[in-house]
Write a protein that holds these residues in place. Structure first.
Motif, PDB file in Angstrom:
ATOM      1  N   THR A  95       0.842  -1.187   0.000  1.00 19.27           N
ATOM      2  CA  THR A  95       0.000   0.000   0.000  1.00 19.27           C
ATOM      3  C   THR A  95       0.880   1.240   0.000  1.00 19.27           C
ATOM      4  O   THR A  95       1.816   1.345   0.779  1.00 19.27           O
ATOM      5  CB  THR A  95      -0.924   0.024   1.234  1.00 19.27           C
ATOM      6  N   ALA A 152       0.320   5.192   0.573  1.00  9.54           N
ATOM      7  CA  ALA A 152      -0.731   6.076   1.066  1.00  9.54           C
ATOM      8  C   ALA A 152      -0.169   7.446   1.427  1.00  9.54           C
ATOM      9  O   ALA A 152       0.963   7.562   1.876  1.00  9.54           O
ATOM     10  CB  ALA A 152      -1.405   5.455   2.283  1.00  9.54           C
ATOM     11  N   ALA A 153      -0.995   8.461   1.220  1.00 10.92           N
ATOM     12  CA  ALA A 153      -0.655   9.821   1.619  1.00 10.92           C
ATOM     13  C   ALA A 153      -1.946  10.583   1.852  1.00 10.92           C
ATOM     14  O   ALA A 153      -2.900  10.452   1.089  1.00 10.92           O
ATOM     15  CB  ALA A 153       0.168  10.520   0.545  1.00 10.92           C
ATOM     16  N   ALA A 154      -1.984  11.349   2.926  1.00 13.70           N
ATOM     17  CA  ALA A 154      -3.165  12.165   3.201  1.00 13.70           C
ATOM     18  C   ALA A 154      -3.234  13.328   2.216  1.00 13.70           C
ATOM     19  O   ALA A 154      -4.287  13.673   1.711  1.00 13.70           O
ATOM     20  CB  ALA A 154      -3.134  12.686   4.624  1.00 13.70           C
ATOM     21  N   ILE A 168       2.071  11.494  -4.710  1.00 18.58           N
ATOM     22  CA  ILE A 168       2.615  10.140  -4.650  1.00 18.58           C
ATOM     23  C   ILE A 168       3.272   9.883  -5.989  1.00 18.58           C
ATOM     24  O   ILE A 168       2.636  10.013  -7.037  1.00 18.58           O
ATOM     25  CB  ILE A 168       1.520   9.095  -4.383  1.00 18.58           C
ATOM     26  N   LYS A 174      -2.023  -1.202  -3.716  1.00 18.90           N
ATOM     27  CA  LYS A 174      -3.115  -0.315  -3.311  1.00 18.90           C
ATOM     28  C   LYS A 174      -2.550   1.087  -3.175  1.00 18.90           C
ATOM     29  O   LYS A 174      -1.531   1.288  -2.528  1.00 18.90           O
ATOM     30  CB  LYS A 174      -3.721  -0.778  -1.993  1.00 18.90           C
ATOM     31  N   VAL A 175      -3.224   2.052  -3.796  1.00 19.99           N
ATOM     32  CA  VAL A 175      -2.786   3.444  -3.746  1.00 19.99           C
ATOM     33  C   VAL A 175      -3.919   4.257  -3.145  1.00 19.99           C
ATOM     34  O   VAL A 175      -5.030   4.270  -3.670  1.00 19.99           O
ATOM     35  CB  VAL A 175      -2.438   3.966  -5.157  1.00 19.99           C
ATOM     36  N   GLU A 176      -3.624   4.927  -2.008  1.00 21.47           N
ATOM     37  CA  GLU A 176      -4.642   5.687  -1.284  1.00 21.47           C
ATOM     38  C   GLU A 176      -4.161   7.109  -1.068  1.00 21.47           C
ATOM     39  O   GLU A 176      -3.062   7.332  -0.576  1.00 21.47           O
ATOM     40  CB  GLU A 176      -4.915   5.029   0.074  1.00 21.47           C
ATOM     41  N   SER A 177      -4.998   8.064  -1.462  1.00 17.11           N
ATOM     42  CA  SER A 177      -4.660   9.466  -1.281  1.00 17.11           C
ATOM     43  C   SER A 177      -5.939  10.278  -1.125  1.00 17.11           C
ATOM     44  O   SER A 177      -6.861  10.144  -1.921  1.00 17.11           O
ATOM     45  CB  SER A 177      -3.864   9.992  -2.481  1.00 17.11           C
ATOM     46  N   VAL A 193      -1.300  11.469  -8.115  1.00 16.25           N
ATOM     47  CA  VAL A 193      -0.626  10.175  -8.091  1.00 16.25           C
ATOM     48  C   VAL A 193       0.013   9.968  -9.452  1.00 16.25           C
ATOM     49  O   VAL A 193      -0.630  10.137 -10.484  1.00 16.25           O
ATOM     50  CB  VAL A 193      -1.632   9.038  -7.781  1.00 16.25           C
ATOM     51  N   GLN A 207      -7.770   4.294  -4.463  1.00 18.78           N
ATOM     52  CA  GLN A 207      -8.749   4.903  -3.566  1.00 18.78           C
ATOM     53  C   GLN A 207      -8.327   6.362  -3.425  1.00 18.78           C
ATOM     54  O   GLN A 207      -7.536   6.711  -2.556  1.00 18.78           O
ATOM     55  CB  GLN A 207      -8.773   4.201  -2.199  1.00 18.78           C
ATOM     56  N   LEU A 208      -8.835   7.201  -4.323  1.00 21.18           N
ATOM     57  CA  LEU A 208      -8.396   8.589  -4.393  1.00 21.18           C
ATOM     58  C   LEU A 208      -9.555   9.540  -4.153  1.00 21.18           C
ATOM     59  O   LEU A 208     -10.645   9.336  -4.684  1.00 21.18           O
ATOM     60  CB  LEU A 208      -7.778   8.875  -5.763  1.00 21.18           C
TER      61      LEU A 208
END
Length: 181
Positions: free
Chosen positions: A72, A74-76, A80, A93-96, A101, A120-121
């Motif tokens: 994963t 992730a960054a708030a 990325i 998994k990429v979450e931001s 990204v 998950q953006l």
């Protein structure tokens, strides 16, 4: 590795390729997956490598890595970015929440016939550059505000990895492109 020597993207390495490789070796040493002597030997190979295949051979077979795991990123907020020579896990998994990204798989080490990328953006777009011979599937991706921009190549090449992209994007556009080389 997906890229054959005659199709190597660029004869010369970029500085970010070398930096990524050095970071990966340092992480393996910190996790006690390589000895000090082995790290120095591989570091010398990385610093003197002239081609991507030489760089990949210096990183090949690092012990203790399980490429079948899910990773994963992730960054708030903020950007990325993954590029250069990096090992792509089977499931990424990429979450931001906020920010762009940028995933560049054109020179990445892809050891699996299929890679699943789950996005998950929230707010912010994403750009994914895939290898020239990759087959891209975008099913199960839900976009809230903007649509997907992807133009498959006219002539599909065989032998490349299958990149499956899914997930959800709020207020941003996903752009997918094939590497030119």
């Amino acid at each position: 590795m997906v890229i054959s020597p005659q199709e190597e993207p660029s004869p010369l390495l970029r500085e970010d390729d070398r930096e990524t490789a050095v970071q990966r070796l340092q992480e393996a040493y910190a996790d006690e997956r390589v000895s000090h002597e082995e790290m120095e030997e591989r570091l010398d190979q990385v610093l003197t490598a002239k081609t991507h295949s030489e760089l990949a051979s210096a990183l090949a077979s690092l012990p203790g890595e399980n490429p079948d795991t899910t990773s994963t990123i992730a960054a708030a907020g903020g950007r990325i970015h993954r590029g250069g020579t990096w090992r792509v896990p089977r499931i990424l998994k990429v979450e931001s929440a906020y920010g762009r990204v940028d995933l560049d798989l054109s020179r990445a080490v892809i050891e699996h016939p299929a890679v699943d990328i789950e996005l998950q953006l929230g707010t912010g777009g994403a750009k994914i550059t895939v290898p020239r011979d990759a087959i891209v599937e975008v099913e199960g991706l839900h976009t809230g505000w903007k649509d997907l921009r992807y133009k498959p190549p006219r002539r599909a090449r065989s032998g490349g990895p299958r990149i499956r992209i899914s997930g959800a994007m709020g207020f941003g556009r996903l752009k997918i492109r094939h590497a030119r080389r």
